[in-house]
Design an enzyme around this catalytic site. Structure first.
Site, PDB file in Angstrom:
ATOM      1  N   HIS A  60       9.373 -15.866  -8.941  1.00 52.90           N
ATOM      2  CA  HIS A  60       8.903 -17.218  -8.611  1.00 52.90           C
ATOM      3  C   HIS A  60       8.069 -17.192  -7.343  1.00 52.90           C
ATOM      4  O   HIS A  60       8.363 -16.459  -6.400  1.00 52.90           O
ATOM      5  CB  HIS A  60      10.053 -18.218  -8.542  1.00 52.90           C
ATOM      6  CG  HIS A  60      10.990 -18.080  -7.388  1.00 52.90           C
ATOM      7  ND1 HIS A  60      10.778 -18.713  -6.188  1.00 52.90           N
ATOM      8  CD2 HIS A  60      12.153 -17.407  -7.249  1.00 52.90           C
ATOM      9  CE1 HIS A  60      11.788 -18.439  -5.362  1.00 52.90           C
ATOM     10  NE2 HIS A  60      12.624 -17.646  -5.977  1.00 52.90           N
ATOM     11  N   ASP A 170      12.054 -14.631  -0.299  1.00 50.89           N
ATOM     12  CA  ASP A 170      12.558 -15.281  -1.520  1.00 50.89           C
ATOM     13  C   ASP A 170      11.473 -16.232  -2.008  1.00 50.89           C
ATOM     14  O   ASP A 170      11.382 -17.357  -1.509  1.00 50.89           O
ATOM     15  CB  ASP A 170      13.863 -16.005  -1.215  1.00 50.89           C
ATOM     16  CG  ASP A 170      14.383 -16.799  -2.399  1.00 50.89           C
ATOM     17  OD1 ASP A 170      13.887 -16.604  -3.513  1.00 50.89           O
ATOM     18  OD2 ASP A 170      15.273 -17.634  -2.190  1.00 50.89           O
ATOM     19  N   GLU A 198      11.220 -22.829  -8.892  1.00 53.87           N
ATOM     20  CA  GLU A 198      12.527 -22.195  -9.049  1.00 53.87           C
ATOM     21  C   GLU A 198      13.530 -22.824  -8.095  1.00 53.87           C
ATOM     22  O   GLU A 198      14.681 -23.075  -8.450  1.00 53.87           O
ATOM     23  CB  GLU A 198      12.412 -20.682  -8.795  1.00 53.87           C
ATOM     24  CG  GLU A 198      13.642 -19.886  -9.224  1.00 53.87           C
ATOM     25  CD  GLU A 198      14.700 -19.688  -8.143  1.00 53.87           C
ATOM     26  OE1 GLU A 198      15.771 -19.161  -8.451  1.00 53.87           O
ATOM     27  OE2 GLU A 198      14.462 -20.076  -6.973  1.00 53.87           O
ATOM     28  N   GLU A 199      13.070 -23.084  -6.872  1.00 53.16           N
ATOM     29  CA  GLU A 199      13.993 -23.546  -5.828  1.00 53.16           C
ATOM     30  C   GLU A 199      14.493 -24.971  -6.073  1.00 53.16           C
ATOM     31  O   GLU A 199      15.446 -25.413  -5.455  1.00 53.16           O
ATOM     32  CB  GLU A 199      13.323 -23.460  -4.450  1.00 53.16           C
ATOM     33  CG  GLU A 199      12.923 -22.053  -4.021  1.00 53.16           C
ATOM     34  CD  GLU A 199      14.111 -21.133  -3.769  1.00 53.16           C
ATOM     35  OE1 GLU A 199      15.258 -21.584  -3.916  1.00 53.16           O
ATOM     36  OE2 GLU A 199      13.871 -19.955  -3.458  1.00 53.16           O
ATOM     37  N   HIS A 309      16.516 -18.478   2.633  1.00 58.82           N
ATOM     38  CA  HIS A 309      16.334 -19.933   2.752  1.00 58.82           C
ATOM     39  C   HIS A 309      16.308 -20.378   4.212  1.00 58.82           C
ATOM     40  O   HIS A 309      16.693 -21.502   4.526  1.00 58.82           O
ATOM     41  CB  HIS A 309      17.420 -20.714   1.979  1.00 58.82           C
ATOM     42  CG  HIS A 309      17.244 -20.637   0.498  1.00 58.82           C
ATOM     43  ND1 HIS A 309      17.666 -21.636  -0.342  1.00 58.82           N
ATOM     44  CD2 HIS A 309      16.680 -19.692  -0.291  1.00 58.82           C
ATOM     45  CE1 HIS A 309      17.381 -21.289  -1.607  1.00 58.82           C
ATOM     46  NE2 HIS A 309      16.783 -20.119  -1.576  1.00 58.82           N
TER      47      HIS A 309
END
Lengths: 341, 332
Positions: A60, A170, A198-199, A309
Site C-alpha cells: 500500500h 509503513d 489501507e490505513e 504509525h
C-alpha cells in the site's frame, strides 16, 4: 535513493496523488500495461502471457496522516487523523500541511502552564492543534482550507548500524521492495499493485484483487516491531534485523498454511533469515485480498518497523535487503513449479 | 443424532485449521453425496443432486465446523507456549482449561502468571503448558501458528440434555449430515461445512460467492436466556428449534422465516423465534454475497456458549431435524 524518494513523498489515505506519481516515474518503463483504478491504486501488469500462476504483488502506498477539519479564529488548525494514530505521540511534532507543504507544528500548552493534574494525563486529540504561524483565521485561510491534508515532516536518514528512519516505512518500504523486484525478469504473469486506503480499512486492495483475479497473492508490508528493553519475547511481535517476518495470524487473516510454510522453506533453503510474526494484532491488505470472490491463496511478508504509525519509523536495511532477496527467491521457486495454486 | 453429535465433538477444529473435523465429516457424508470439494479458506462443499433433473435450483445449507481456539504466538526457553485467541474467548475463563493441539494431538493445560488478579487477566498473562522441558522439546510437537481447542468429553445430563465443548456448532454439522443422508428435495442441496466462522464468517463469505444458491439456510447455535440472571434472550432450552428472524448479522425476510414456521407446523414440531441482536452467524456474510442471496436460518438454543461445557437439548435437535427435512421436501 529509492527509500528516501518514497518515504518523503506525501500520501495520506485517500490522497495518494503525489506518491502515486513518484512510484509511476520509477515503474513506467517496466510494465506492459500501467493504469490507475477507480479508487486510485496504481496497477502494473507484466508478462501476462507467460504460463504459470498469475501472481498479485501488493504494497500500500498510503500513509497515516491528518485532515484539517476547521480553522480557529486565532489561525490554529483543528485536525483529525486518517488511519490509526495514537494521539499521545502527536504533541510537538513537525508536520507538512496542504498542497504547498507548509511547515506546521502540533502544539499544546507548555509544561510550565499545566496544572499538576494535567501533567498526569496524556493530551487528547481535542486539545491539540496545528500551528502554521498564522495570527488569524483570515491569514491561515490564505494557505489552508478545511479538507487539506498533513503528514509528518520527517526526513529519511540512515543511522547507526544499517538502520534507517523515516516517516512512512509503513508501507513505502513494501513499495520499494516491489519496485526493486519489478526490475528483475520472471517467467510468470505478475501484477504489481500499489494500493490506496489501507490505513483506513484495507479499502483499496479488495477491488484490485477482484479486477486481477490472481492465483496467488503476496503482500509486502512494514509491520509492528517492539524488540526493546524489558519486552518479553511474546510481546515483541518481530525482531529488527532477524529478517523478513512471515504472517501466521493477524486481526483479519489466518494465513494459508501451505503457502506460508513454502515461503519459510524457500528462505531456509536460500540461506535468507526469516522469522514468524508473533502477534495476532494488526492487519494488512491480505485481509481483503484473501476473501475476494471464491478466496485467494495469499501471504504477507513484512519488514519489522519500530515506532510504526509515528513520525520516526525505524527499519533495518539488512531486513530490507533480505526481503528483496526472499521475494525473488519465492518467485523463482514458483517459476520452477515449486508451489502451485 | 446423539451418537452422531458425540462423534463430531471428538475432533479438534480450530478456526483456520479445520482439517481434523473436516476429515471426520467427510468420512461420514461421502457415501451419501454425489460430489465434494474444498476451497482456499478450508470450507468443505458436498453436493447432493435434486431428486428430479428438472430443477436447476439450489439450496445451500451452511453449518460452521470450526470452534474458537488458542493460537501459539511464542514459545519460551522453558517450553511454555504464549497464546492469543482465535474467536470469542475470555482470558479469565481459560485458567486451568485442558486443551489439545489439532495438528499433533498434543495435550496441555492453560496456566496464568501468578501476580495478576483474575479480573485483570489478559491473554498476555496466559500460557499453555504441554509438559515440555525446553523450547526445542516443545517445538517437536508445537510450532508458532499451531492452534489448540478445548479437550473435554461429551456427557448426558438430566433428561434429554447433552453437554460438550464444541456443541457450537457440531450440532449444526450433525443436522446438515442428517439432511444429506435422509432428506429429499427438488432442489440440489449444496452442504457447506464452513471454516473460520469464529473469526468473522470468512469461509461463509467466499462460499456464498462461489455457490450463489437460490436460497441459503444457516444452521448454528444461539445462546439461550433461561439461566439465573442470563443475558436477555428469547430462547429457552427444550422449547424447540429456533427460527431465525434477526441476529447481529442480518434480518431474515419474512417470506423465508414463514416457510420455516410452516414447516414446523406441518410436522407438529415445537419451535421458537430467534431474535438475537448480539449473536453472530454465517448468515450475514452469505446474504450479501454477489447480487444478494435469500438467506434464512435455524438455531439450536444452547447454554454456556463459549465455555468448555455447552448445553443443548436433544428435543430441540429432533425438532430442528424434522423442520429441516420438511422445509427441504417442500422446496419446488
Amino acid at each position: 535513493m529509492l527509500l528516501r524518494k518514497l518515504t518523503e513523498a506525501f500520501g495520506p489515505s485517500g490522497f495518494e496523488d503525489e506518491i502515486r506519481q513518484v512510484i509511476y516515474e520509477e515503474v513506467k518503463s517496466y510494465g506492459d500495461k500501467i493504469y490507475t483504478d477507480a479508487l486510485g491504486s496504481l496497477i502494473v501488469e507484466t508478462n501476462m502471457t507467460a504460463r504459470g500462476p498469475k501472481i498479485l504483488l501488493a504494497a500500500h502506498m498510503d500513509e497515516v496522516g491528518f485532515m484539517i477539519v476547521d480553522i480557529e479564529d486565532h489561525g490554529l488548525l483543528r485536525f483529525r487523523p486518517l488511519g490509526g494514530v495514537d494521539p499521545r505521540i502527536l504533541v510537538s511534532k513537525p508536520v507538512l500541511v496542504g498542497k504547498d507543504r507548509i511547515f506546521g507544528v502540533i502544539g499544546s500548552k507548555a509544561v510550565h502552564l499545566q496544572e499538576p493534574k494535567e501533567r498526569e494525563q496524556p493530551l487528547e486529540l481535542q486539545q491539540l492543534y496545528i500551528d502554521i504561524g498564522a495570527h488569524s483565521r483570515e491569514e491561515a485561510e490564505k494557505y489552508i482550507a478545511p479538507g487539506d491534508l498533513a503528514v509528518f515532516a520527517t526526513k529519511y536518514e540512515e543511522i547507526g548500524e544499517r538502520r534507517a528512519k523515516a516517516k512512512s516505512f509503513d508501507d513505502r518500504v513494501g513499495c520499494a521492495v516491489l519496485i526493486e523486484t519489478m526490475r528483475k525478469k520472471f517467467d510468470l504473469p505478475i501484477v504489481y499493485a500499489f494500493t490506496v486506503q489501507e490505513e483506513t480499512g484495507l479499502r483499496g486492495a479488495g477491488p484490485v484483487a477482484y479486477r486481477i483475479k490472481p492465483n496467488l497473492a503476496l503482500v509486502v508490508e512494514g509491520t509492528v516491531c517492539f524488540d526493546v528493553v524489558e519486552t518479553p519475547s511474546h510481546g515483541q511481535s518481530t525482531l529488527q534485523g532477524a529478517g523478513p517476518a512471515i504472517s501466521v495470524v493477524d486481526a483479519k487473516t489466518i494465513a494459508h498454511r501451505a503457502f506460508r510454510e513454502h515461503i519459510v522453506q524457500v528462505g531456509t533453503k536460500e540461506g535468507i533469515p526469516v522469522q514468524l510474526r508473533r502477534t495476532i494484532g494488526g492487519a494488512n491488505d491480505v485481509g481483503a485480498i484473501h476473501l475476494t470472490e471464491m478466496g485467494i491463496i495469499s501471504a504477507a511478508i513484512s519488514i519489522p518497523t519500530r515506532y510504526i504509525h509515528a513520525p520516526s519509523q525505524m527499519i533495518s536495511l539488512d531486513d530490507y535487503d533480505n526481503t528483496v532477496r526472499l521475494l525473488e527467491a519465492v518467485l523463482r521457486s514458483i517459476e520452477q513449479g515449486g508451489f502451485s495454486a | 443424532m446423539k451418537d452422531l453429535i458425540r462423534t463430531l465433538t471428538v475432533p479438534s477444529g480450530p478456526s483456520g485449521d479445520e482439517f481434523a473435523i473436516k476429515e471426520s465429516i467427510l468420512r461420514i457424508v461421502e457415501p451419501h453425496v454425489d460430489e465434494w470439494y474444498e476451497d482456499v479458506l478450508g470450507n468443505l462443499y458436498v453436493i447432493k443432486k435434486a431428486r428430479s433433473e428438472i430443477s436447476e435450483k439450489t439450496v445451500m445449507i451452511v453449518a460452521h465446523m470450526d470452534e474458537p481456539a488458542l493460537s501459539v504466538i511464542d514459545i519460551d526457553e522453558d517450553g511454555f507456549l504464549r497464546i492469543a485467541p482465535l474467536g470469542p474467548l475470555h482470558a479469565a475463563s481459560l485458567v486451568g482449561a485442558r486443551v489439545v493441539f489439532a495438528r499433533t494431538g498434543r495435550r496441555g493445560v492453560v496456566g496464568a502468571e501468578h501476580n495478576v488478579a483474575l479480573k485483570d487477566l489478559e491473554f498476555s498473562h496466559l500460557f499453555i503448558d504441554i509438559g515440555a522441558q525446553t523450547q526445542s522439546d516443545a517445538m517437536r510437537d508445537v510450532q508458532i501458528g499451531d492452534a489448540a481447542t478445548f479437550a473435554y468429553g461429551f456427557e448426558e445430563v438430566g433428561n434429554q440434555l447433552i453437554v460438550g465443548h464444541a456443541l457450537d456448532n457440531r450440532v449444526g454439522c450433525a443436522l446438515l449430515i442428517d439432511a444429506l443422508q435422509h432428506a429429499q428435495s427438488d432442489y440440489t442441496i449444496v452442504g457447506v461445512f464452513s471454516a473460520q466462522k469464529e473469526v468473522g464468517s470468512r469461509g461463509a463469505k467466499v462460499a456464498g460467492h462461489r455457490i450463489h444458491p437460490t436460497i441459503a439456510l444457516v444452521l448454528d447455535i444461539s445462546p439461550s436466556g433461561d439461566t439465573p440472571k442470563a443475558e436477555r434472550s428469547s430462547l429457552t432450552l427444550g422449547a424447540g428449534v429456533a427460527v431465525k428472524v434477526l441476529d447481529a448479522t442480518m434480518v431474515v425476510s419474512k417470506k423465508w422465516s414463514n416457510h420455516l414456521i410452516e414447516a414446523a407446523k406441518n410436522v407438529s414440531a415445537s419451535y421458537q423465534i430467534e431474535v438475537a441482536p448480539r449473536t453472530t452467524s454465517d448468515a450475514g456474510a452469505i446474504f450479501l454475497a454477489q447480487s444478494g442471496i435469500p438467506t434464512c436460518g435455524l438455531a439450536i438454543p444452547a447454554r454456556y456458549v463459549g465455555t468448555p461445557s455447552q448445553m443443548v437439548s436433544l428435543a430441540d435437535v429432533t425438532s430442528a431435524q424434522q423442520v429441516l427435512h420438511n422445509f427441504l421436501s417442500l422446496l419446488s
